[in-house]
Structure formats: C-alpha cells, structure tokens
Design a protein around this motif. Structure first.
Motif, short mmCIF file in Angstrom:
data_model
loop_
_atom_site.label_atom_id
_atom_site.label_comp_id
_atom_site.label_asym_id
_atom_site.label_seq_id
_atom_site.Cartn_x
_atom_site.Cartn_y
_atom_site.Cartn_z
N UNK A 34 42.00 46.12 35.10
CA UNK A 34 41.23 47.36 35.11
C UNK A 34 40.74 47.67 33.69
N UNK A 35 39.75 48.53 33.61
CA UNK A 35 39.20 48.91 32.31
C UNK A 35 40.29 49.45 31.41
N UNK A 36 40.31 48.99 30.16
CA UNK A 36 41.29 49.45 29.19
C UNK A 36 42.66 48.83 29.32
N UNK A 37 42.77 47.82 30.18
CA UNK A 37 44.06 47.16 30.41
C UNK A 37 44.03 45.72 29.89
N UNK A 38 45.22 45.22 29.55
CA UNK A 38 45.40 43.82 29.23
C UNK A 38 46.22 43.15 30.31
N UNK A 39 45.95 41.85 30.56
CA UNK A 39 46.78 41.09 31.47
C UNK A 39 48.06 40.65 30.77
N UNK A 40 49.18 40.77 31.45
CA UNK A 40 50.46 40.24 30.99
C UNK A 40 50.82 39.10 31.94
N UNK A 41 51.09 37.92 31.40
CA UNK A 41 51.30 36.72 32.21
C UNK A 41 52.60 36.05 31.80
N UNK A 42 53.40 35.63 32.78
CA UNK A 42 54.66 34.96 32.48
C UNK A 42 54.98 33.95 33.56
N UNK A 43 55.59 32.82 33.18
CA UNK A 43 56.02 31.79 34.12
C UNK A 43 57.50 31.52 33.98
N UNK A 44 58.16 31.27 35.10
CA UNK A 44 59.56 30.86 35.11
C UNK A 44 59.76 29.77 36.15
N UNK A 45 60.62 28.81 35.83
CA UNK A 45 60.95 27.72 36.73
C UNK A 45 62.41 27.81 37.11
N UNK A 46 62.71 27.63 38.39
CA UNK A 46 64.09 27.59 38.87
C UNK A 46 64.33 26.23 39.51
N UNK A 128 58.52 27.33 40.86
CA UNK A 128 57.87 27.82 39.64
C UNK A 128 56.90 28.94 40.01
N UNK A 129 57.12 30.10 39.44
CA UNK A 129 56.26 31.26 39.70
C UNK A 129 55.60 31.70 38.40
N UNK A 130 54.31 31.99 38.49
CA UNK A 130 53.59 32.64 37.40
C UNK A 130 53.17 34.01 37.89
N UNK A 131 53.54 35.01 37.12
CA UNK A 131 53.29 36.39 37.54
C UNK A 131 52.27 37.02 36.60
N UNK A 132 51.45 37.91 37.16
CA UNK A 132 50.40 38.60 36.40
C UNK A 132 50.63 40.10 36.51
N UNK A 133 50.54 40.78 35.39
CA UNK A 133 50.66 42.23 35.37
C UNK A 133 49.61 42.82 34.47
N UNK A 134 49.57 44.13 34.40
CA UNK A 134 48.64 44.79 33.49
C UNK A 134 49.35 45.91 32.74
N UNK A 135 48.87 46.11 31.52
CA UNK A 135 49.45 47.11 30.64
C UNK A 135 48.32 47.71 29.82
N UNK A 136 48.34 49.01 29.54
CA UNK A 136 47.28 49.60 28.72
C UNK A 136 47.15 48.86 27.39
#
Length: 322
Positions: A34-46, A128-136
């Motif tokens: 969304x406008x004014x947000x940054x993507x936060x990305x992380x991967x973890x393997x089990x 293995x999951x890669x997750x995406x989030x957003x943060x101002x």
C-alpha cells in the motif's frame, strides 16, 4: 488413481486469493505494498530430523511452518500479507497433507495471510516458506537501534520448548500434563505479530527468539555496536508451563531459558522512559512482557544472577553447523 503434483496443489493448497490477481495458478504472484508502506520479506526452511521430529502431528507441523515465518514479521513490526510454500514430499500421503494444510491455513486465516504460490517436488520432507508483510516506511523494527541505557525486554515465556525436547531426548522427565503443555509450546508456537506492531515507535530494536535468547540477543548487540547485562534468573523465571518446573533446579531453568530455542518470543530494547508504553503494548497484544536486562557501552553479554552477581557459565544458542 494416483495423485499428481497439480492435483495435490489444487486439492490441498489452492484457496481464494485477494492480494494477488494471479494467485497460485501462474508462474508468479503479483504483490504491491500500500502507499507509504514497505514490504517485509522473510524465508525459513524446516527439515525433518533437524527442525522437527518425524513423529510430529501433521496439523501442528503446518501451524509451526508458518508460525516461524510470522515470528520474523513480528520482530520487524510488520503486518502479514501473503506467503509462498515450497514443499518436498517423500510420497503423497493424503491424511498427512490434509492435516498439514489444515494447520497451515488455520494460522494463515487468523492473520489474514494468503498463500499466493510455491512449488512441490518429491524428496526428503522439507518445508520452505517465504512470507511477505508490510510496515510503514521507516518504521520497521530493526536489530541495529539499541542504545546505551535501554532496557532489555522479552515477551511471554522462555524455555518450555527446550523442556519438551529434553523429555524426547530422555535427559529429564515431566509429569504427563506438564509434558503435553511443554510439547504444545514446542509444536504450536504463537508468533507475537500484534505485539510487534504495537511496539513500532516504542522499541529501539527487536529480534525473534528462535535459536535461544543469548544468541538472538547477541544479534541485536552486534548490529547495534553495544553490550548488555542480563539477569539470568529473571529469564529462568520465565520458564512458564507450571511453577512446579522450578523443582528442576536453577541450572536447568537457566539453560532452557537462555539457550533453549524454539520459543518464538520477541526480545527487544526500549528506553527506560518507555516502560509504561511497553507495558501497554503488552496489554494491547494480550502477552506478558518482562524486563530482564540493560544495554551498556561495553561490548559483549554479561550474565548475573538474581542478586546481581556475575555468572561464569557460558550458554550457547543453537547453530546448524556446530
């Protein structure tokens, strides 16, 4: 009739998707913050045998596979958006897949986090999951912001998952009910997503406790160029499945709390002036927060007991290559 790769995906991992106009059926998912947000990305393997036991319930494994990634978003103060899943399976087990996907999507739905793509293949069980989030923009919690004089805090309880692991290893025993509660903490961790978001603008640095408090807090110290003194007995007091576990002895409790791993709590720092704001953040997120140390100019981590006396014993967190 045998289940092929695309039948498997359609049956167990295809859900309606709102955030990507393509979803799981195309070569790529399309995401835009969304406008004014940054993507936060992380991967973890089990990996089976390394991160989880072969006997773990499939539904619990589905939950944990996503939870460990959501915990990374929590440590950055990010809101979950979507995730991808890469899954290697030794064979198609319909019952296992049903349980795994049920646990996975239950947690995903709880956090409004959609599966938007991934891959499947045959091989040793590997998730293995890669997750995406957003943060101002500019408001993400980082490891590099701790300042001299800051308090060190931790959320929730510590060491319970390690207690369960030691029962599996046969090095200690717990009564049946206590073992099941410890096992639940090991297999069904709660990512502190709401707390991470509540701490934006309050915490100066944060990290999720996945490999053990000592090692993970060390990442903050290294990134921030500071040191810390930690009350080891305050941490040991957070081994929280039941007060009777304190009969295990202070050394066992210290080891579980400081170097246990698999807690998926948040360790974070904040200035003393923010103590009430930190407490309010915990209340808003319905999780207890405990002050267990302070940030100092001298490099390194120093451990003291409840009386402030130095502890000589060293505690090492989990390392995949040691």
């Amino acid at each position: 009739m045998s289940t092929g790769e695309f039948d498997l995906i359609a049956r167990y991992f295809t859900r309606p998707v709102k955030r990507s106009p393509l979803g799981v059926g195309d070569d790529c998912a399309l995401l835009a913050p969304a406008a004014g947000m940054q993507l936060a990305v992380s991967s973890d393997m089990l990996v089976e045998g390394r991160h989880f036991l072969s006997t773990v319930d499939a539904e619990r494994l589905g939950h944990k596979s996503l939870a460990v990634n959501l915990s990374d978003l929590a440590a950055c103060g990010a809101k979950p958006l979507a995730f991808t899943l890469a899954l290697a399976l030794p064979s198609v087990d319909e019952d296992w897949l049903s349980g795994f996907s049920r646990g996975l999507f239950a947690l995903a739905h709880l956090h409004g986090c959609e599966l938007v793509g991934g891959d499947t293949t045959r091989g040793p069980l590997n998730i293995c999951i890669t997750v995406f989030g957003e943060v101002p923009a500019g408001n993400a919690l980082l490891r590099s912001g701790a300042k001299v004089g800051d308090d060190v805090w931790v959320s929730g309880t510590l060491g319970d998952a390690r207690l369960a692991l030691e029962v599996f290893r046969g090095t200690l025993s717990l009564p049946g009910e206590l073992f099941e509660r410890a096992r639940a903490r090991m297999e069904l961790p709660t990512p502190r997503v709401a707390l991470g978001q509540a701490l934006r603008g309050i915490a100066s640095a944060a990290v999720d406790v996945s490999d053990g408090l000592v090692g993970d807090l060390g990442h903050i110290l290294d990134a921030s160029g500071v040191g810390a003194t930690l009350d080891a007995d305050a941490a040991a007091g957070l081994v929280g499945i039941d007060e009777s576990t304190h009969d295990l002895g202070i050394e066992t409790l210290r080891a579980c709390a400081l170097a246990g791993g698999d807690d998926y709590e948040l360790a974070f720092t904040a200035p003393p002036s923010a103590r009430e704001a930190v407490a309010q953040s915990g209340r808003a997120a319905s999780v207890h927060v405990t002050r267990i140390g302070r940030i100092e100019a001298e490099a390194g981590l120093r451990l003291v007991d409840g009386l402030g006396q130095p502890i000589a014993r060293q505690y090492a967190s989990f390392d995949h290559f040691k």
